[in-house]
Design a protein around this motif. Structure first.
Motif, PDB file in Angstrom:
ATOM      1  N   LEU A  29      -7.676 -26.110 -17.050  1.00 38.03           N
ATOM      2  CA  LEU A  29      -8.826 -25.604 -16.301  1.00 38.03           C
ATOM      3  C   LEU A  29     -10.096 -25.634 -17.138  1.00 38.03           C
ATOM      4  N   ILE A  30      -9.984 -25.266 -18.402  1.00 41.44           N
ATOM      5  CA  ILE A  30     -11.159 -25.310 -19.287  1.00 41.44           C
ATOM      6  C   ILE A  30     -11.678 -26.729 -19.388  1.00 41.44           C
ATOM      7  N   ALA A  31     -10.781 -27.693 -19.548  1.00 42.00           N
ATOM      8  CA  ALA A  31     -11.195 -29.098 -19.638  1.00 42.00           C
ATOM      9  C   ALA A  31     -11.865 -29.555 -18.348  1.00 42.00           C
ATOM     10  N   GLN A  32     -11.310 -29.159 -17.201  1.00 44.15           N
ATOM     11  CA  GLN A  32     -11.897 -29.541 -15.914  1.00 44.15           C
ATOM     12  C   GLN A  32     -13.269 -28.891 -15.734  1.00 44.15           C
ATOM     13  N   PHE A  33     -13.393 -27.610 -16.118  1.00 45.75           N
ATOM     14  CA  PHE A  33     -14.685 -26.934 -16.006  1.00 45.75           C
ATOM     15  C   PHE A  33     -15.745 -27.654 -16.837  1.00 45.75           C
ATOM     16  N   ASN A  34     -15.359 -28.054 -18.038  1.00 40.99           N
ATOM     17  CA  ASN A  34     -16.313 -28.751 -18.910  1.00 40.99           C
ATOM     18  C   ASN A  34     -16.770 -30.079 -18.318  1.00 40.99           C
ATOM     19  N   LEU A  35     -15.931 -30.710 -17.507  1.00 42.31           N
ATOM     20  CA  LEU A  35     -16.294 -31.991 -16.906  1.00 42.31           C
ATOM     21  C   LEU A  35     -17.307 -31.850 -15.777  1.00 42.31           C
ATOM     22  N   PHE A  36     -17.135 -30.864 -14.917  1.00 47.03           N
ATOM     23  CA  PHE A  36     -17.996 -30.819 -13.728  1.00 47.03           C
ATOM     24  C   PHE A  36     -19.019 -29.698 -13.710  1.00 47.03           C
ATOM     25  N   ILE A  37     -18.967 -28.780 -14.645  1.00 50.10           N
ATOM     26  CA  ILE A  37     -19.959 -27.697 -14.661  1.00 50.10           C
ATOM     27  C   ILE A  37     -21.073 -28.091 -15.625  1.00 50.10           C
ATOM     28  N   GLN A  38     -22.161 -28.549 -15.054  1.00 52.25           N
ATOM     29  CA  GLN A  38     -23.288 -28.988 -15.869  1.00 52.25           C
ATOM     30  C   GLN A  38     -24.534 -28.138 -15.632  1.00 52.25           C
ATOM     31  N   ASP A  39     -24.460 -27.216 -14.665  1.00 53.90           N
ATOM     32  CA  ASP A  39     -25.635 -26.376 -14.398  1.00 53.90           C
ATOM     33  C   ASP A  39     -25.215 -24.951 -14.077  1.00 53.90           C
ATOM     34  N   ASP A  40     -26.202 -24.049 -14.117  1.00 48.73           N
ATOM     35  CA  ASP A  40     -25.933 -22.626 -13.921  1.00 48.73           C
ATOM     36  C   ASP A  40     -25.466 -22.278 -12.521  1.00 48.73           C
ATOM     37  N   SER A  41     -25.871 -23.054 -11.513  1.00 44.46           N
ATOM     38  CA  SER A  41     -25.511 -22.702 -10.139  1.00 44.46           C
ATOM     39  C   SER A  41     -23.995 -22.737  -9.948  1.00 44.46           C
ATOM     40  N   LYS A  42     -23.336 -23.709 -10.532  1.00 40.07           N
ATOM     41  CA  LYS A  42     -21.872 -23.777 -10.405  1.00 40.07           C
ATOM     42  C   LYS A  42     -21.203 -22.639 -11.174  1.00 40.07           C
ATOM     43  N   LEU A  43     -21.790 -22.275 -12.300  1.00 36.93           N
ATOM     44  CA  LEU A  43     -21.241 -21.149 -13.055  1.00 36.93           C
ATOM     45  C   LEU A  43     -21.377 -19.849 -12.277  1.00 36.93           C
ATOM     46  N   LYS A  44     -22.489 -19.679 -11.572  1.00 37.09           N
ATOM     47  CA  LYS A  44     -22.694 -18.469 -10.770  1.00 37.09           C
ATOM     48  C   LYS A  44     -21.680 -18.393  -9.634  1.00 37.09           C
ATOM     49  N   VAL A  45     -21.371 -19.537  -9.023  1.00 37.39           N
ATOM     50  CA  VAL A  45     -20.372 -19.567  -7.956  1.00 37.39           C
ATOM     51  C   VAL A  45     -19.013 -19.169  -8.507  1.00 37.39           C
ATOM     52  N   LEU A  46     -18.650 -19.741  -9.630  1.00 36.69           N
ATOM     53  CA  LEU A  46     -17.365 -19.399 -10.246  1.00 36.69           C
ATOM     54  C   LEU A  46     -17.310 -17.928 -10.649  1.00 36.69           C
ATOM     55  N   ASP A  47     -18.403 -17.410 -11.164  1.00 29.52           N
ATOM     56  CA  ASP A  47     -18.456 -16.004 -11.533  1.00 29.52           C
ATOM     57  C   ASP A  47     -18.214 -15.123 -10.313  1.00 29.52           C
ATOM     58  N   GLY A  48     -18.807 -15.508  -9.173  1.00 35.61           N
ATOM     59  CA  GLY A  48     -18.580 -14.760  -7.938  1.00 35.61           C
ATOM     60  C   GLY A  48     -17.133 -14.799  -7.502  1.00 35.61           C
ATOM     61  N   ILE A  49     -16.494 -15.954  -7.667  1.00 38.08           N
ATOM     62  CA  ILE A  49     -15.073 -16.082  -7.310  1.00 38.08           C
ATOM     63  C   ILE A  49     -14.235 -15.168  -8.191  1.00 38.08           C
ATOM     64  N   PHE A  50     -14.512 -15.186  -9.498  1.00 36.91           N
ATOM     65  CA  PHE A  50     -13.754 -14.332 -10.405  1.00 36.91           C
ATOM     66  C   PHE A  50     -13.994 -12.851 -10.107  1.00 36.91           C
ATOM     67  N   ASP A  51     -15.220 -12.498  -9.757  1.00 33.37           N
ATOM     68  CA  ASP A  51     -15.506 -11.113  -9.367  1.00 33.37           C
ATOM     69  C   ASP A  51     -14.701 -10.721  -8.137  1.00 33.37           C
ATOM     70  N   ALA A  52     -14.628 -11.630  -7.156  1.00 31.95           N
ATOM     71  CA  ALA A  52     -13.875 -11.349  -5.927  1.00 31.95           C
ATOM     72  C   ALA A  52     -12.393 -11.183  -6.222  1.00 31.95           C
ATOM     73  N   ILE A  53     -11.866 -11.992  -7.122  1.00 32.76           N
ATOM     74  CA  ILE A  53     -10.450 -11.876  -7.490  1.00 32.76           C
ATOM     75  C   ILE A  53     -10.197 -10.526  -8.145  1.00 32.76           C
ATOM     76  N   ASN A  54     -11.090 -10.120  -9.034  1.00 33.62           N
ATOM     77  CA  ASN A  54     -10.917  -8.833  -9.717  1.00 33.62           C
ATOM     78  C   ASN A  54     -11.029  -7.663  -8.759  1.00 33.62           C
ATOM     79  N   VAL A  55     -11.930  -7.748  -7.785  1.00 33.94           N
ATOM     80  CA  VAL A  55     -12.081  -6.675  -6.801  1.00 33.94           C
ATOM     81  C   VAL A  55     -10.845  -6.586  -5.932  1.00 33.94           C
TER      82      VAL A  55
END
Length: 81
Positions: free
Chosen positions: A10-36
């Motif tokens: 997963l880390i390798a895949q993230f490094n390939l396609f995450i090149q900007d902050d907008s995708k990181l913000k989306v992923l952060d929201g997903i992780f927040d939803a999982i934790n909630v």
């Protein structure tokens, strides 16, 4: 595949396609939803019991409900909306 292998993949895949902050913000929201979703409910067990009791009384015919139109009229008369 073990947990460590999956994490590394997963880390390798993230490094390939995450090149900007907008995708990181989306992923952060997903992780927040999982934790909630894994956390305990903010609604107390006592409140669930009250709702279950009232629902049972309604379905048994012991109490009456109101239509949505009736509720809206009451709210309008009482609170002006």
């Amino acid at each position: 595949m073990g947990a460590l292998e999956l994490k590394n993949k997963l880390i390798a895949q993230f490094n390939l396609f995450i090149q900007d902050d907008s995708k990181l913000k989306v992923l952060d929201g997903i992780f927040d939803a999982i934790n909630v979703a894994d956390s305990s409910s903010v609604i107390s067990e006592e409140h669930y019991k009250v709702v279950e009791e009232r629902s049972s009384k309604y379905h048994a015919g012991e109490t009456e409900g109101s239509t949505w139109e009736e509720v809206k009229l009451k709210m309008n008369k009482k609170h002006g909306f």
